[in-house]
Design a protein around this motif. Structure first.
Motif, PDB file in Angstrom:
ATOM      1  N   LEU A 134      -4.081  -6.915  -4.087  1.00 41.95           N
ATOM      2  CA  LEU A 134      -4.125  -6.125  -2.861  1.00 41.95           C
ATOM      3  C   LEU A 134      -4.943  -6.833  -1.794  1.00 41.95           C
ATOM      4  O   LEU A 134      -6.015  -7.366  -2.079  1.00 41.95           O
ATOM      5  N   GLY A 135      -4.443  -6.840  -0.567  1.00 42.02           N
ATOM      6  CA  GLY A 135      -5.166  -7.418   0.546  1.00 42.02           C
ATOM      7  C   GLY A 135      -6.190  -6.449   1.100  1.00 42.02           C
ATOM      8  O   GLY A 135      -6.396  -5.340   0.598  1.00 42.02           O
ATOM      9  N   ARG A 136      -6.859  -6.869   2.179  1.00 43.85           N
ATOM     10  CA  ARG A 136      -7.930  -6.070   2.765  1.00 43.85           C
ATOM     11  C   ARG A 136      -7.362  -4.843   3.482  1.00 43.85           C
ATOM     12  O   ARG A 136      -6.533  -4.985   4.386  1.00 43.85           O
ATOM     13  N   PRO A 137      -7.799  -3.638   3.116  1.00 41.68           N
ATOM     14  CA  PRO A 137      -7.286  -2.438   3.781  1.00 41.68           C
ATOM     15  C   PRO A 137      -7.846  -2.293   5.200  1.00 41.68           C
ATOM     16  O   PRO A 137      -8.972  -2.703   5.495  1.00 41.68           O
ATOM     17  N   ILE A 138      -7.054  -1.723   6.070  1.00 43.78           N
ATOM     18  CA  ILE A 138      -7.465  -1.370   7.431  1.00 43.78           C
ATOM     19  C   ILE A 138      -7.283   0.123   7.604  1.00 43.78           C
ATOM     20  O   ILE A 138      -6.190   0.651   7.386  1.00 43.78           O
ATOM     21  N   TYR A 139      -8.344   0.815   7.982  1.00 44.58           N
ATOM     22  CA  TYR A 139      -8.290   2.257   8.151  1.00 44.58           C
ATOM     23  C   TYR A 139      -8.453   2.617   9.623  1.00 44.58           C
ATOM     24  O   TYR A 139      -9.377   2.168  10.292  1.00 44.58           O
ATOM     25  N   GLU A 140      -7.535   3.420  10.162  1.00 39.66           N
ATOM     26  CA  GLU A 140      -7.564   3.866  11.542  1.00 39.66           C
ATOM     27  C   GLU A 140      -7.705   5.384  11.568  1.00 39.66           C
ATOM     28  O   GLU A 140      -6.717   6.113  11.451  1.00 39.66           O
ATOM     29  N   PRO A 141      -8.931   5.882  11.731  1.00 40.38           N
ATOM     30  CA  PRO A 141      -9.145   7.329  11.678  1.00 40.38           C
ATOM     31  C   PRO A 141      -8.361   8.108  12.719  1.00 40.38           C
ATOM     32  O   PRO A 141      -7.924   9.229  12.456  1.00 40.38           O
ATOM     33  N   ALA A 142      -8.185   7.538  13.907  1.00 44.67           N
ATOM     34  CA  ALA A 142      -7.477   8.269  14.964  1.00 44.67           C
ATOM     35  C   ALA A 142      -6.043   8.571  14.554  1.00 44.67           C
ATOM     36  O   ALA A 142      -5.470   9.593  14.941  1.00 44.67           O
ATOM     37  N   LYS A 143      -5.450   7.669  13.776  1.00 41.25           N
ATOM     38  CA  LYS A 143      -4.068   7.867  13.315  1.00 41.25           C
ATOM     39  C   LYS A 143      -4.015   8.407  11.889  1.00 41.25           C
ATOM     40  O   LYS A 143      -2.923   8.697  11.390  1.00 41.25           O
ATOM     41  N   HIS A 144      -5.178   8.523  11.233  1.00 39.24           N
ATOM     42  CA  HIS A 144      -5.249   8.972   9.841  1.00 39.24           C
ATOM     43  C   HIS A 144      -4.433   8.051   8.930  1.00 39.24           C
ATOM     44  O   HIS A 144      -3.796   8.508   7.984  1.00 39.24           O
ATOM     45  N   VAL A 145      -4.448   6.750   9.208  1.00 40.23           N
ATOM     46  CA  VAL A 145      -3.600   5.809   8.486  1.00 40.23           C
ATOM     47  C   VAL A 145      -4.457   4.717   7.860  1.00 40.23           C
ATOM     48  O   VAL A 145      -5.365   4.183   8.506  1.00 40.23           O
ATOM     49  N   ILE A 146      -4.192   4.385   6.604  1.00 37.75           N
ATOM     50  CA  ILE A 146      -4.769   3.219   5.947  1.00 37.75           C
ATOM     51  C   ILE A 146      -3.614   2.336   5.494  1.00 37.75           C
ATOM     52  O   ILE A 146      -2.598   2.826   5.009  1.00 37.75           O
ATOM     53  N   ALA A 147      -3.755   1.020   5.683  1.00 38.69           N
ATOM     54  CA  ALA A 147      -2.692   0.078   5.347  1.00 38.69           C
ATOM     55  C   ALA A 147      -3.285  -1.174   4.726  1.00 38.69           C
ATOM     56  O   ALA A 147      -4.406  -1.575   5.048  1.00 38.69           O
ATOM     57  N   PHE A 148      -2.529  -1.782   3.815  1.00 34.45           N
ATOM     58  CA  PHE A 148      -2.932  -3.046   3.218  1.00 34.45           C
ATOM     59  C   PHE A 148      -1.685  -3.724   2.664  1.00 34.45           C
ATOM     60  O   PHE A 148      -0.648  -3.096   2.456  1.00 34.45           O
ATOM     61  N   ASP A 149      -1.796  -5.032   2.439  1.00 34.81           N
ATOM     62  CA  ASP A 149      -0.697  -5.797   1.860  1.00 34.81           C
ATOM     63  C   ASP A 149      -0.840  -5.848   0.346  1.00 34.81           C
ATOM     64  O   ASP A 149      -1.954  -5.869  -0.191  1.00 34.81           O
ATOM     65  N   ALA A 150       0.295  -5.871  -0.332  1.00 37.44           N
ATOM     66  CA  ALA A 150       0.312  -5.984  -1.792  1.00 37.44           C
ATOM     67  C   ALA A 150       1.241  -7.123  -2.197  1.00 37.44           C
ATOM     68  O   ALA A 150       2.271  -7.363  -1.560  1.00 37.44           O
ATOM     69  N   ARG A 151       0.860  -7.826  -3.276  1.00 37.86           N
ATOM     70  CA  ARG A 151       1.686  -8.894  -3.852  1.00 37.86           C
ATOM     71  C   ARG A 151       1.814  -8.648  -5.353  1.00 37.86           C
ATOM     72  O   ARG A 151       0.912  -8.070  -5.983  1.00 37.86           O
ATOM     73  N   ILE A 152       2.913  -9.129  -5.926  1.00 38.84           N
ATOM     74  CA  ILE A 152       3.166  -8.990  -7.358  1.00 38.84           C
ATOM     75  C   ILE A 152       3.255 -10.381  -7.986  1.00 38.84           C
ATOM     76  O   ILE A 152       3.941 -11.267  -7.465  1.00 38.84           O
ATOM     77  N   GLU A 153       2.539 -10.576  -9.098  1.00 43.33           N
ATOM     78  CA  GLU A 153       2.582 -11.841  -9.825  1.00 43.33           C
ATOM     79  C   GLU A 153       3.281 -11.646 -11.156  1.00 43.33           C
ATOM     80  O   GLU A 153       3.003 -10.692 -11.895  1.00 43.33           O
ATOM     81  N   ASN A 154       4.181 -12.564 -11.491  1.00 44.61           N
ATOM     82  CA  ASN A 154       4.857 -12.562 -12.790  1.00 44.61           C
ATOM     83  C   ASN A 154       3.988 -13.313 -13.794  1.00 44.61           C
ATOM     84  O   ASN A 154       3.884 -14.537 -13.762  1.00 44.61           O
ATOM     85  N   MET A 155       3.338 -12.559 -14.688  1.00 43.44           N
ATOM     86  CA  MET A 155       2.436 -13.167 -15.668  1.00 43.44           C
ATOM     87  C   MET A 155       3.150 -13.559 -16.959  1.00 43.44           C
ATOM     88  O   MET A 155       2.531 -14.137 -17.860  1.00 43.44           O
ATOM     89  N   SER A 156       4.424 -13.259 -17.091  1.00 38.88           N
ATOM     90  CA  SER A 156       5.161 -13.583 -18.311  1.00 38.88           C
ATOM     91  C   SER A 156       5.710 -15.000 -18.244  1.00 38.88           C
ATOM     92  O   SER A 156       5.575 -15.691 -17.226  1.00 38.88           O
ATOM     93  N   LYS A 157       6.379 -15.408 -19.293  1.00 33.93           N
ATOM     94  CA  LYS A 157       6.947 -16.748 -19.352  1.00 33.93           C
ATOM     95  C   LYS A 157       8.417 -16.775 -18.945  1.00 33.93           C
ATOM     96  O   LYS A 157       9.042 -17.836 -18.944  1.00 33.93           O
ATOM     97  N   GLU A 158       8.954 -15.575 -18.638  1.00 31.20           N
ATOM     98  CA  GLU A 158      10.351 -15.473 -18.241  1.00 31.20           C
ATOM     99  C   GLU A 158      10.432 -14.996 -16.796  1.00 31.20           C
ATOM    100  O   GLU A 158       9.560 -14.258 -16.319  1.00 31.20           O
TER     101      GLU A 158
END
Length: 628
Positions: free
Chosen positions: A516-540
């Motif tokens: 997860l990336g760094r969250p940004i919270y905007e109280p005026a909009k009541h919104v929190i957002a962040f970037d997410a990435r998925i890693e394949n830890m298997s061998k396939e």
């Protein structure tokens, strides 16, 4: 700190806090912890929705519910949806023919077709219908007594009715959502109670019966008399809150009411009162005044019903357990549909807002009325309202059913749309009757049925388990008043909408890692957002599509919901599709996906701010990753 990083309140800016996830540590000026747990479990079918314009209302084709009785006039309708199966719906109506009375129609294919399944006794009226859990269905009607029919197969067949003392405008309500009392049945209506003034005067009362065994046996009636001896009662429906409390609504009319259109439109005709059960359903008490009501019984009462309607938000979204009341009111110089909401189980209510969106010209003679509201909240928290709208009838005698929706908890409403493909209009249908007595013979010929002006005293609106709204109304497009419905979808980027099935995916959570990336919270909009990435830890390699699903979503700071999820769900089961963030449609062993922006709406409660603790989670969630 960048300008986009804002704070909950200035008084908290002095605190030095940490936002953490796994090994990531970030310096913030508010202690907010993002907690995400990867979980492995059963996977239901994935969901997706067609690409439609955000904020739009989509109305499906009109379906004739009463087609099997096409030659019999119908009026006064209500509708219910099975809480467990979106294909099961139940409609009930009054009708007139040689066996005039009540009738129920059932659909087992999502309201595309209907079949008659129940007829009440001749002369019966005021039908009410409801679903319970596990295929239970109920129809209540008034005959010489009050009768309650029960079905164990979702309304296909019906048993013998339970009999109750006669009351007026009864409703049946079932608890389908609370964990402790699910299946409890409530039956209420207007009764009467002997006054305590020693004069043998009878007062109207709110009468309530309760069954704790899914309608097999009832106790009651508990009675709540009007608050003033000279008041009358017009009965509205009831709902059940998340904690199992029953809440009903009634219109208490003053003894002095406006009787002509020329009288002061602001004159108070009565008020709406919310009542509720207390002490584990042992006591019935008034809990709050919804609003004063201005109503003209002499003229407007011929085309408008004064019965209020009530609904509740059963979702886990930002307006969970919010009550909504709607009614017709003359305060704006014509009959208009108003709505008010309560966020404290009915104790206090918001200032009413006008839902019906027609602005009549000043000093217009006989301005068009908006009447017969019905209200429902769908599985995403969208508030839907339908009413009979007279704006296209110069003489105020015909109407079109119209529908509007609120995406912000009843604060504002979308522009309304017609749900009917044809209006109900003034029609002369001659009928003759004769009577004899006292050595005399009399006859009369009638040309206009008063019910065609208002369709009776009730109209119907419900929402099925898939989030679709199902309004129910009567119109005489065929020359005879018939019962009609249509599926209505409300599309929004921040509110869930009806979903369509897609092939099932496999839970591959044990093969991935989430960054997860760094969250940004905007109280005026009541919104929190962040970037997410998925890693394949298997061998396939993992082939697309790959989706991130939230199994649960909560916050210790307040009410939270997902924004812009790819399946438009706002709470548990919200999904984000990472397929477009994969290289060549797959995720190789040891490879990371591109970033996907996740957004959430968070309404922080004052209590959470005042008692801010070291581990007050901004988001607490369980997620799983799905792939073929």
């Amino acid at each position: 700190m960048k300008q986009g990083h804002r704070f909950l309140s200035t008084e908290l800016q002095k605190k030095n806090v940490v936002l953490g996830f796994r090994s990531t540590r970030l310096s913030w000026s508010l202690l907010l912890v993002l907690v995400v747990r990867l979980c492995v479990g059963q996977v239901s079918q994935a969901a997706q929705i067609a690409d439609r314009t955000d904020g739009s209302i989509v109305v499906g084709a009109n379906i004739q519910v009463s087609k099997s009785q096409a030659n019999s006039p119908h009026f006064e309708v209500l509708i219910a949806a099975d809480p467990d199966d979106p294909t099961h719906l139940l409609a009930c109506s009054m009708w007139r023919n040689e066996k005039s009375g009540t009738i129920a129609y059932t659909s087992f294919d999502g309201a595309r077709s209907w079949q008659e399944t129940l007829r009440g006794p001749k002369g019966s009226g005021d039908p009410s219908c409801a679903f319970g859990p596990n295929g239970a269905a109920y129809v209540a009607i008034l005959s010489n007594e009050m009768l309650l029919f029960k079905s164990l197969d979702s309304g296909k067949t019906w048993g013998e009715p339970i009999k109750f003392p006669w009351i007026d405008r009864e409703y049946v309500t079932v608890d389908n959502f609370s964990s402790q009392d699910r299946g409890r049945v409530y039956l209420h209506g207007r009764g009467r109670i002997l006054s305590v003034d020693g004069q043998d005067n009878w007062l109207p009362s709110f009468d309530l019966w309760t069954s704790n065994d899914s309608g097999e046996a009832f106790r009651g009636a508990r009675k709540l008399a009007v608050t003033e001896p000279n008041h009358g009662i017009r009965m509205g429906n009831g709902v059940v809150l998340a904690d199992g409390k029953f809440v009903g609504i009634m219109f208490e009319s003053n003894s002095r009411t406006a009787t002509s259109q020329q009288e002061d439109s602001q004159r108070r005709s009565g008020r709406l009162v919310a009542v509720s059960t207390r002490d584990n359903d042992q006591t019935l008490l008034p809990v709050g005044i919804v609003s004063d009501v201005s109503f003209d019984f002499g003229h407007r009462g011929k085309t408008c019903s004064v019965l209020p309607v009530l609904s509740v938000d059963h979702t886990n979204g930002p307006f969970k357990n919010r009550l909504y009341a709607a009614w017709s009111d003359l305060r704006v110089g014509r009959m208009a549909v108003l709505i008010s909401y309560s966020s404290d189980t009915g104790k206090t209510w918001s200032s009413p807002v006008v839902v019906s969106d027609y602005d009549s010209k000043p000093n217009t003679l006989n301005p068009p009325d908006d009447c017969m509201p019905s209200i429902a909240v769908n599985s995403a928290g969208v508030v839907g309202v339908m009413w009979y709208d007279h704006r296209d009838s110069p003489d105020n005698t015909g109407y079109w059913p119209r529908f509007s929706a609120s995406l912000d908890g009843g604060e504002t409403f979308l522009p309304s749309v017609k749900v009917s493909e044809a209006p109900s209009s003034l029609a002369f249908v001659p009928s003759a009757s004769s009577r004899s007595g006292n050595g005399k013979l009399a006859f009369s010929v009638a040309g206009v049925d008063e019910m065609q002006f208002n369709g009776g005293h009730t109209a119907g609106l419900t929402s099925s388990a898939d989030g679709a709204f199902h309004p129910l109304w009567v119109d005489n497009r065929t020359g005879i008043s018939q019962v009609w419905t249509a599926a209505v979808t409300v599309v929004s980027s921040s509110i869930a909408t009806p979903l369509e099935s897609s092939p099932a995916l496999t839970n591959v959570t044990d093969r991935i890692a989430l960054r997860l990336g760094r969250p940004i919270y905007e109280p005026a909009k009541h919104v929190i957002a962040f970037d997410a990435r998925i890693e394949n830890m298997s061998k396939e390699p993992l082939l697309g599509p790959i989706k991130l699903r939230f199994s649960s979503l909560s916050s210790r700071l307040g009410q939270i919901s997902a924004l812009k999820s790819d399946n438009r769900i706002v709470n548990g089961n919200a999904e984000w599709d990472f397929t477009n963030e994969l290289k060549h449609g797959a995720l190789k062993a040891g490879e990371w996906s591109g970033p996907k922006r996740l957004e959430f709406r968070l309404y922080v409660t004052p209590e959470a701010v005042r008692s801010l603790c070291i581990f007050c989670n901004l988001i607490d969630a369980e997620v799983m990753v799905l792939a073929p």
